[in-house]
Scaffold this motif. Structure first.
Motif, PDB file in Angstrom:
ATOM      1  N   PHE A   1       3.601   6.470  -5.239  1.00 21.35           N
ATOM      2  CA  PHE A   1       3.470   6.862  -6.643  1.00 21.35           C
ATOM      3  C   PHE A   1       2.221   7.696  -6.884  1.00 21.35           C
ATOM      4  CE2 PHE A   1       6.725   3.839  -7.467  1.00 21.35           C
ATOM      5  CZ  PHE A   1       7.390   4.425  -8.526  1.00 21.35           C
ATOM      6  N   TYR A   2       1.167   7.343  -6.143  1.00 18.75           N
ATOM      7  CA  TYR A   2      -0.105   8.012  -6.389  1.00 18.75           C
ATOM      8  C   TYR A   2      -0.095   9.431  -5.829  1.00 18.75           C
ATOM      9  CZ  TYR A   2      -5.095   8.904  -6.181  1.00 18.75           C
ATOM     10  OH  TYR A   2      -6.327   9.452  -6.317  1.00 18.75           O
ATOM     11  N   ARG A   3       0.419   9.590  -4.650  1.00 18.72           N
ATOM     12  CA  ARG A   3       0.512  10.912  -4.028  1.00 18.72           C
ATOM     13  C   ARG A   3       1.939  11.104  -3.522  1.00 18.72           C
ATOM     14  NH1 ARG A   3      -4.806  12.832  -1.921  1.00 18.72           N
ATOM     15  NH2 ARG A   3      -5.929  12.847  -3.890  1.00 18.72           N
ATOM     16  N   PRO A   4       2.853  11.449  -4.415  1.00 18.93           N
ATOM     17  CA  PRO A   4       4.262  11.501  -3.994  1.00 18.93           C
ATOM     18  C   PRO A   4       4.492  12.468  -2.839  1.00 18.93           C
ATOM     19  CG  PRO A   4       4.024  11.782  -6.376  1.00 18.93           C
ATOM     20  CD  PRO A   4       2.662  11.869  -5.792  1.00 18.93           C
ATOM     21  N   ARG A   5       3.622  13.459  -2.700  1.00 22.74           N
ATOM     22  CA  ARG A   5       3.902  14.484  -1.689  1.00 22.74           C
ATOM     23  C   ARG A   5       3.215  14.207  -0.363  1.00 22.74           C
ATOM     24  NH1 ARG A   5       3.210  20.147  -4.452  1.00 22.74           N
ATOM     25  NH2 ARG A   5       4.362  20.735  -2.602  1.00 22.74           N
TER      26      ARG A   5
ATOM     27  N   PHE B   1       0.829  -1.203   0.000  1.00 25.56           N
ATOM     28  CA  PHE B   1       0.000   0.000   0.000  1.00 25.56           C
ATOM     29  C   PHE B   1       0.864   1.254   0.000  1.00 25.56           C
ATOM     30  CE2 PHE B   1      -2.488   3.281   2.131  1.00 25.56           C
ATOM     31  CZ  PHE B   1      -3.619   3.251   1.368  1.00 25.56           C
ATOM     32  N   ASP B   2       1.911   1.189   0.825  1.00 26.43           N
ATOM     33  CA  ASP B   2       2.803   2.333   0.922  1.00 26.43           C
ATOM     34  C   ASP B   2       3.472   2.606  -0.424  1.00 26.43           C
ATOM     35  OD1 ASP B   2       3.746   4.141   3.087  1.00 26.43           O
ATOM     36  OD2 ASP B   2       5.682   3.528   2.245  1.00 26.43           O
ATOM     37  N   GLY B   3       3.845   1.525  -1.101  1.00 25.51           N
ATOM     38  CA  GLY B   3       4.442   1.688  -2.421  1.00 25.51           C
ATOM     39  C   GLY B   3       3.496   2.356  -3.398  1.00 25.51           C
ATOM     40  N   LEU B   4       2.244   1.934  -3.372  1.00 23.31           N
ATOM     41  CA  LEU B   4       1.231   2.559  -4.228  1.00 23.31           C
ATOM     42  C   LEU B   4       1.119   4.042  -3.930  1.00 23.31           C
ATOM     43  CD1 LEU B   4      -1.435   2.673  -5.982  1.00 23.31           C
ATOM     44  CD2 LEU B   4      -2.622   2.104  -3.870  1.00 23.31           C
TER      45      LEU B   4
END
Lengths: 727, 727
Positions: A302-306, A296-299
């Motif tokens: 990428f999804y919300r880099p900030r 989940f953290d990996g996703l």
């Protein structure tokens, strides 16, 4: 990387309802996609669109102070068009030729772009502007840019409401024609009646009567002949204005409601299938039923880099309602709801001064209690009413005013210190108080030092009275709703302005410099365009009709004229003036404009009705005002051990320091308050907005809209992209 | 007898939501009650109320042709007032003094009556009318009569919507005052601006601007000085007109909805408790759990004396859903729904010509199929569109028109013969067709014989076009809803007229004969009241402003003037004219009138919105149009044996012949068709209207309104009136 990016795109796509077939398909397309999907690119799109629209300020019938030479504005236009072309090329690369051709909006944009290119080059060569009605299509470049999604949505809703609207409009026009024929038969024998002497006049008169703009006047010649002729007009207005026009509103309201529901439903289903896709891509072969925190953290990275590590973890916690080690698909379905939440640490104490020494604490506590007391609020309101009664518009400031202003200043200071600056400025009402007081002080200073240009601040003084409306719950509700509706209202206003722009361009091309003082002598409205010197007694007075000011001489004048046409009162004077100086066909422009604004205005009314009725029902059902800042619905408790374990995990997976600080800070925070608060437990809560309905309401909406429940355990679909891993 | 009458009253009371404490308590009161509750008495009430209102046509500022001497109209008034007093006495006898005093509406009526009595006598003695503003209270006598229940209901809803309305109105006025002060500060330095030169003018200008009646004009002087001053007006109109005014509609719409729901709920509970009472009174000691047909029949004969035995029996059947020998309380709860049904024998065949000989039958069958076919309908519509395109307003009738009219005539004849006169005339659309065709023929005859006064019929010709709208479902829906809403709209219109009446009386008392041609020279609107001869070239033309016609010289003129004020366009011309001839305080009258009509109009809009949205949702849920004549929901099958048994029962209990005939007729009917139809079974079906929602929807409404379920088995309450018997 492509896979997680696809997931990411699946994410942003689920939010935005982009079609699945517009996904980038290969690395080259992905590069173009990534280039075209960031705020810099969006901003460029927006600026290009704005530049193209602003250009009409300085083109041919230009605003005098902004006039530019032909080669300057044509070059600017070409530049902007080249940029649009560049954007389109990026889109072509990313979408692929086949999808590009299929995307309707983009195709229209391309055609308009080509046309504008040709025209801009022609202008540059001829060094003079020709009849360029196609400029009316310029807003399409603005509407297409990413930030104008709300405007696109409005336009879509307007077009979707059109078919039933047109049906009722036909009924309206049908009755109009019937009454026009009747009126012509009845009143044409009366030679002193200019409104019904021909069938065309008869229709125009009744069209204008539909807007009530000529009301008693159109009746008067017939009425003075025979008193019973008023029946004709009363029946006409009762049927057309009071019945069918309201029917129009009802039909649009109903369609609007339906469209909103359908959109919500399709977006819901779309999000769900996007989540399905993402879940299938994310789960590992070994454990196909769940998602670990690491995945989940990996996703999320990428999804919300900030997004901070803290928030990522809290999001996972919030999704994982069962407390199981893995995230199931059912939990994952709530992704889009939880992702929108903003997390705040539950303050260990209520007040910002809890950490201060005891004496100071007591003082601030006292101030805090004082400013929150009803008595204090009522006293302030009482003063406001006194101040308003003592209001004088003269430039001599009464002493009482200064005294009360001082009291307000002290109030602001007290409140800031009593509630803490953060809590104080987070309330819209306090912000309003603050600015009103500051402006009042500035006005006082402007008066004291006699600074002419700042007098307008003095004029804002009566706004102080608005404080009075804070007291009653209904007003708070109404004004809060007003603020809440503001973004949507603004987007509707912007939509209206886009229509205005197109009509203004057309108006300028055809009617620029058509009306001037003392024109239109052949029309019935010549009086309104008069500007002559009249001698009354021994004074010479300028007798002005002023209506020559309502012209299409430049884009700003056009906007004002169009606003006047929107308000509809006396719009026929402008219409008749222009018509008398051009042809009868000009009426078509004004009538079309009336109908278009009627559509948009009806939709605005329907929207306000819908929003208010929703809000009132909502707050009635929940028995508490919607915007109560205490309305916490998502809570996550983080024990200290858990926090430390997560910290370890992050240290392993992500050596970056920045994202760790916040969670470490949390940890420290937890420890430092371990005496006053429950030990080791840190609570987080998130605010929700209307978009993020609480769970119970959402399920209600789902049931009402008949959204099928998600399939509980979809079989893992065959995945062409091989085994999956994050990083 | 008293007991069953109480039951009867309990019945009518459950329908009308009369309070329980208004029941007659002793035989004397009952006699008065019965005297005051029949159509003769109601009609008397109505006529008295109407007479009092109509009197103002011939009182002091009278309509010229209807002027009466003072002693005549004063005597008429006294007569009417004596009748009202008589009605009140009857009410006093029936209610008892104590209840009479407690009944607010009656008390107000009594006070107004006393006042009017004194005034009428004064007029009769002085032989001249004094300032009688109290005549504005006359509508109370009309509103109080039984037939005006709908108007009372409207008034109640208006008053109930007032509190939130007033809140928003205050917000509106508040912003108006703020902008007025701002406008005064900004624009008063401009001496050529007459709209903002004093604070009073500033407020009046912005009040009129709220109605948009002076729109571009009020802006023009400031706009010609500084183009940016338009921002002030645009912001003002955006906030006030486009936001707060719509808010007003939203709030009224919401309140209106709530009030309708509450009323429905309270009426529901009221009916239920009335049914409880009646049930307790009706059941016999021996069988306390149920009601036999005999007992039910006895009730019905008192409750609806004019209901036929057939309908009584069918009502019992419809209530008795379980088919048990006794009627339980649960069944009895549906009493008011079933009582409103109208029963029709299911026709054995579909067509009226089924009984005719075979050859004739085939011919009529063919015609029937023809007129029901789509092709036929489209052909007729096609012809209509041709006829309309060939329309000419001249008095020479083209041949094509006569041909088509003949075709229409044949169509009507075919339809009447094909569908049967009964089926044909039971459809509103067919009726419309019929009358349009008949009128067209009459017009043709009038033209042929050159009868001047009948030309108006010719003018109705374009209405033929309305036939075109039959084709599309949406139009059918809209027009059907229009017809369905008509009674309620009419009652709203009547309510408006009552407000008009009061305002007209006040206007006549203060402003009669105030404006006349060439008056108001001191005001800014003098032009509109001008009537002078102007010589243009060599022709003398009467230059008329006509506005002197908008006066309060008699009640009819007042009504027209008030309608013009309702439409609001140019209303300020009337206001300024009257103001310039009287005092500044006259503005109060016009502004109050504007606000009152705004309330009523907003409620009318809210009502139309509500009704349409309800209807659309309803027909969408049921997937079939609401008014489908085939929508049978209550069906009762009566076997022949059952019918004969019932006949026996009736013969025993009620030897009157009249009520038997219908059931006997049924019996005969059943037998005569026993060959073509199922033997011995006769089906009945009832139509339902919106009031009688089908069962499923009603339970939905109940759940939504949170009406508690009825207590299933209430303990028999101790009954002070001893053992019960019917007859």
């Amino acid at each position: 990387i492509p896979i997680s990016n696809t997931t990411e795109h699946g994410g942003s796509e689920g939010e935005n309802n982009d079609k699945f077939f517009t996904h980038p398909r290969n690395p080259k397309a992905l590069a173009a996609y990534l280039f075209a999907h960031n705020h810099l690119f969006y901003m460029m799109e927006l600026l290009t669109g704005l530049l193209l629209m602003v250009l009409s300020l300085s083109e041919a019938p230009a605003v005098p102070s902004l006039r530019l030479d032909v080669y300057v504005h044509a070059t600017l236009e070409l530049l902007a068009l080249v940029m649009v072309a560049f954007e389109l090329c990026m889109k072509l690369r990313w979408l692929g030729f086949h999808t590009f051709i299929r995307h309707k909006r983009t195709m229209v944009k391309t055609c308009v772009l080509l046309l504008q290119f040709v025209e801009a080059i022609v202008v540059l060569i001829r060094q003079t502007s020709h009849l360029r009605v196609t400029r009316a299509l310029r807003p399409i470049f603005l509407v297409d840019c990413r930030y104008c999604g709300a405007v696109r949505r409005n336009l879509r809703q307007i077009f979707q409401s059109l078919p039933p609207f047109i049906d009722i409009l036909l009924l309206l026009l049908f009755f109009m024609v019937i009454f026009a024929i009747l009126g012509f038969c009845l009143f044409s024998p009366n030679t002193s009646d200019p409104y019904f002497n021909t069938l065309e006049n008869s229709i125009v008169s009744l069209f204008v009567l539909l807007t009530t703009a000529n009301f008693p006047d159109v009746m008067m010649p017939a009425y003075s002949r025979n008193r019973w002729s008023c029946v004709f007009f009363i029946v006409y207005l009762s049927i057309e204005l009071y019945f069918i026009m309201n029917l129009l509103l009802a039909v649009v309201f109903d369609t609007f409601n339906g469209v909103e529901k359908m959109k919500f439903k399709s977006l819901m289903l779309h999000k769900r299938s996007a989540i399905d896709h993402a879940f299938q891509l994310l789960v590992s072969r070994q454990r196909p039923m769940g998602l670990s925190l690491k995945q989940f953290d990996g996703l999320m990275r990428f999804y919300r880099p900030r997004m901070s590590a803290r928030d990522r973890f809290l999001t996972y916690k919030a999704l994982n309602t069962a407390g199981a080690p893995m995230l199931s698909l059912d939990d994952f379905y709530k992704f889009y709801e939880v992702i929108g939440l903003k997390w705040k640490a539950r303050r260990s104490g209520e007040h910002w001064f809890d950490d201060l020494p005891h004496t100071t604490f007591l003082i601030f506590k006292g101030i805090n209690l004082l400013v929150k007391s009803k008595a204090f609020q009522y006293t302030m309101c009482k003063w406001t009413s006194i101040i308003s009664s003592g209001f004088s518009s003269s430039r001599i400031v009464p002493w009482s005013y200064i005294v009360f202003l001082t009291i307000y200043g002290v109030e602001v200071l007290l409140k800031v210190t009593g509630m803490g600056p953060l809590a104080y400025f987070s309330s819209g009402w306090n912000l309003f108080d603050f600015f009103v007081t500051v402006f009042a002080f500035l006005g006082l200073i402007a008066l004291a030092f006699d600074m002419e240009p700042f007098y307008f601040i003095v004029v804002l003084r009566p706004l102080q009275l608005l404080r009075l409306f804070k007291i009653k719950q209904r007003y708070r509700n109404v004004l809060d709703t007003m603020f809440e509706l503001f973004p949507r209202m603004a987007s509707l206003g912007l939509t209206l302005i886009i229509f205005y722009y197109s009509f203004a361009i057309v108006g300028m091309e055809f009617f620029a410099d058509v009306v001037y003082p003392n024109c239109c002598n052949t029309s019935t409205v010549a009086d309104s365009y008069r500007q002559i010197n009249v001698t009354i007694g021994n004074r010479t007075v300028l007798d002005e009709g002023y209506y020559y000011l309502n012209n299409f001489d430049n884009i700003l004048s056009s906007f004002v004229t169009l606003f006047e046409l929107t308000v509809v009162n006396n719009w026929y004077i402008t219409m008749e003036g222009v018509t008398s100086m051009t042809t009868h066909w000009s009426r078509l422009y004004f009538m079309t404009f009336y109908i278009v604004t009627m559509v948009v205005m009806t939709i605005i009314v329907a929207f306000i009705l819908d929003a208010f009725v929703f809000r009132m029902n909502y707050s009635r059902k929940n028995k508490e005002p919607l915007l109560d800042p205490e309305g916490k619905l998502f809570e996550a408790e983080v024990s200290r051990d858990e926090a430390l374990a997560t910290l370890e995990l992050y240290k392993q997976t992500c050596p970056g320091l920045s994202s760790l600080n916040s969670l470490q800070g949390t940890d420290t925070h937890t420890r430092s308050h371990s005496f006053t608060n429950l030990p080791q437990i840190q609570e987080w809560y998130a605010e929700y907005s209307r978009e993020n309905l609480p769970q119970s309401d959402r399920s209600l909406v789902e049931r009402e809209l008949e959204i099928p429940p998600p399939c509980p355990d979809p079989e893992p679909q065959p995945n062409s992209q091989g085994p999956l891993s994050i990083n």
